[in-house]
Design a protein around this motif. Structure first.
Motif, PDB file in Angstrom:
ATOM      1  N   GLN A 243       0.822  -1.206   0.000  1.00 11.05           N
ATOM      2  CA  GLN A 243       0.000   0.000   0.000  1.00 11.05           C
ATOM      3  C   GLN A 243       0.857   1.258   0.000  1.00 11.05           C
ATOM      4  OE1 GLN A 243      -2.253  -1.026   3.540  1.00 11.05           O
ATOM      5  NE2 GLN A 243      -4.077  -1.543   2.339  1.00 11.05           N
TER       6      GLN A 243
ATOM      7  N   TRP B 276       1.434   2.038  -3.486  1.00  9.90           N
ATOM      8  CA  TRP B 276       0.230   2.481  -4.177  1.00  9.90           C
ATOM      9  C   TRP B 276      -0.109   3.941  -3.899  1.00  9.90           C
ATOM     10  CZ3 TRP B 276      -2.720   1.323  -8.070  1.00  9.90           C
ATOM     11  CH2 TRP B 276      -2.708   0.034  -8.574  1.00  9.90           C
TER      12      TRP B 276
ATOM     13  N   THR C 221       1.875   5.494  -6.574  1.00  9.11           N
ATOM     14  CA  THR C 221       1.500   5.026  -7.908  1.00  9.11           C
ATOM     15  C   THR C 221       0.115   5.517  -8.320  1.00  9.11           C
ATOM     16  OG1 THR C 221       2.827   3.034  -7.570  1.00  9.11           O
ATOM     17  CG2 THR C 221       1.211   2.978  -9.347  1.00  9.11           C
ATOM     18  N   ALA C 222      -0.818   5.608  -7.394  1.00  2.93           N
ATOM     19  CA  ALA C 222      -2.185   6.017  -7.727  1.00  2.93           C
ATOM     20  C   ALA C 222      -2.212   7.407  -8.348  1.00  2.93           C
ATOM     21  CB  ALA C 222      -3.055   5.980  -6.472  1.00  2.93           C
TER      22      ALA C 222
ATOM     23  N   ILE D 173      -5.518   5.871  -0.844  1.00  2.25           N
ATOM     24  CA  ILE D 173      -5.108   5.538  -2.213  1.00  2.25           C
ATOM     25  C   ILE D 173      -6.159   6.013  -3.218  1.00  2.25           C
ATOM     26  CG2 ILE D 173      -4.709   3.604  -3.789  1.00  2.25           C
ATOM     27  CD1 ILE D 173      -3.487   2.108  -1.337  1.00  2.25           C
TER      28      ILE D 173
END
Length: 546
Positions: A58, A61, A64-65, A114
């Motif tokens: 996570q 992420w 990355t999100a 996220i």
């Protein structure tokens, strides 16, 4: 053909330097907070992970999100700018960014954070793509260089100051990590208010058809590609069944997107753009420069912290020479381009400096003097400052006004894609090299420093590819006019030299060709002659004595 929509003459009047600076204040303020949102959270992530009980997956992420949402939607924002009001779109992007920031600040779990970071990324993609398009609509290519320098300075300041501000917020007990998200909200709203008051651009009202299928395929294909480069080497191998599935899905989606785009009335990314030599070579150069830029900024910070033991704040300060070189050269080259009209010499010089700086960084070890690293980073910053904004300028000057948004966003899209892919690939290379050196008995910290040189060597090779692409670009003189609201290509109008033949030298579309009612004999002067088939007069300079 139906008559053209009536237009307000004042709306088409070019903005003064003072008006441009006022509007630019709002644009640059919003761009500042967009980039800050990505860099300010870097030092806060370990604390966030602890407070929200997140996992290492996570943790990835959260970054990355935002990157995925911003990169995948960049071409969409650019195309929308060619169809709708640029001012309205920019305000929508700011609104999405502010909403995502508020929601991220009040998130109570990692999945929520996220998801809200993805909303924030939608706004970031719009702000990054539309800033260059709006500037292009306000300023002619010849004058655009001086203002592009300001944009480059803001990018450099936000990139370097973000980790410092984030570290300060996290270390301040009465603030905490949530203010990393809250801090940018009032700045974003202030930018929206400034833009609403100062930005005045002509708007063409015409029937719009959006290629939703093409947009969906592009977003899907790019998302799969981004997910692959983000997780390959960490969650699964670069050569593995999972990698094969990601790549197959990306190739199929993007392949179908190409087929759809060739037949669409209003393609999101017009395929004809890539038949232009300047656009194609600039996109190729952007891939290399994006990889080099993100690689230098990410891995030099990691080198200072993990190989040399500096704190995040000190590591950020040691990276200042890169930002200094970027700010100085982007501003200086912009002014020189405006004055001389020449731009290729600065692109070539910048590409050479970028290659040289990265090649020098390829020689570093865990014992390299800090002052020497500062010199190398300054050279890299000089190269970035001379190339990044000027590549966009070269593309904007080469395409018609109807493709301005799509062309500008394409360059920025491939730069971001190159950066994301480069960081993932170079990170895997670094991890593998560190493991090899540790296996040979070298301490982990020393191995981290000695292995960093290989990362910069690969980045230097990509910068060399960018240099070759830039050298092959043909320099086209910068235009002195801004795009009109009709979206036509704004090439200079040539004097008339065809007495007795059809004349159509007006700035607005006509239903049929016009012929002079009588011979024109005002050589080199200005005249007002009645034209057949039209209830107005022509008032243009001519050079066609009878």
């Amino acid at each position: 053909m139906s008559p053209p929509e009536p237009r307000d003459p004042e709306a088409l009047a070019p903005m003064s330097h003072r008006e441009i600076l006022r509007a630019l204040t709002g644009l640059l303020l919003s761009l500042l907070v967009a980039i800050l949102s990505s860099t300010i959270v870097a030092n806060a992530l370990p604390t966030i992970l602890k407070d929200l009980h997140g996992s290492q997956g996570q943790y990835t992420w959260v970054v990355t999100a935002t990157l995925l949402a911003a990169t995948a939607t960049t071409p969409i924002w650019g195309k929308l700018a060619d169809l709708f009001s640029k001012k309205l779109l920019y305000q929508v992007a700011i609104g999405l960014f502010a909403l995502g920031s508020i929601l991220a600040g009040i998130a109570s779990s990692m999945p929520e954070l996220i998801a809200y970071r993805a909303v924030q990324g939608l706004g970031v993609g719009g702000l990054q793509a539309l800033a260059q398009v709006v500037i292009a609509a306000m300023v002619s290519p010849r004058e655009r260089g001086r203002y592009a320098g300001y944009t480059g300075a803001v990018i450099a300041v936000a990139t370097v100051s973000g980790p410092l501000v984030g570290g300060f917020i996290v270390d301040t007990p009465w603030l905490g990590w949530r203010y990393c998200f809250f801090l940018v909200v009032p700045l974003a709203l202030a930018a929206m208010a400034v833009i609403h008051k100062t930005l005045h651009l002509p708007v063409l009202r015409r029937k719009v058809r959006i290629d939703w299928l093409g947009a969906t395929l592009i977003i899907g294909g790019v998302s799969l590609l981004m997910l692959w480069v983000s997780f390959a080497g960490k969650d699964f191998g670069w050569i593995s069944p999972a990698s094969g599935l990601y790549l197959l899905g990306a190739v199929l989606a993007l392949g179908l997107a190409v087929l759809v785009e060739t037949k669409a009335a209003e393609p999101v990314v017009p395929p004809r753009l890539f038949r232009d030599r300047t656009v194609l070579l600039s996109v190729l150069a952007s891939l290399g420069i994006g990889t080099a830029m993100f690689g230098a900024s990410v891995f030099i910070g990691q080198y200072f912290q993990q190989a040399r033991g500096f704190s995040p704040t000190v590591a950020g300060l040691l990276g200042m020479p890169l930002a200094l070189g970027y700010v100085l050269t982007s501003t200086w080259s912009g002014r020189r381009i405006t004055k001389t009209g020449r731009w290729k010499i600065y692109l070539v010089t910048g590409a050479v400096a970028l290659f040289a700086g990265l090649a020098l960084l390829a020689t570093i070890t865990h014992t390299s003097p800090v002052w020497l690293l500062a010199c190398y980073l300054l050279i890299v910053g000089i190269g970035m400052g001379l190339t990044m904004q000027n590549l966009v300028l070269a593309v904007q000057n080469a395409v018609p006004a109807t493709d301005l948004g799509a062309a500008s966003s394409s360059v920025m899209f491939f730069r971001s894609l190159g950066g994301a892919a480069g960081v993932s690939v170079l990170g895997a290379v670094l991890a593998g090299r560190v493991g090899t050196l540790v296996g040979h008995g070298e301490p982990v910290r020393d191995a981290q420093g000695d292995a960093s040189g290989l990362v910069f060597l690969i980045a230097a090779g990509l910068a060399l590819v960018a240099l070759v692409a830039i050298a092959l670009i043909k320099e086209v003189p910068l235009r002195n006019n801004t795009p009109g609201s009709t979206g036509e290509h704004t090439a200079p109008v040539k004097p008339v030299d065809n007495p007795g033949k059809p004349v159509d030298n007006r700035s607005t579309p006509v239903d049929r060709l016009l012929t002079p009612a009588r011979p024109i004999s005002a050589a080199g002067g200005r005249f007002a002659q009645v034209v057949e088939g039209c209830r107005r007069t022509v008032d243009k300079a001519v050079d066609n004595p009878v």
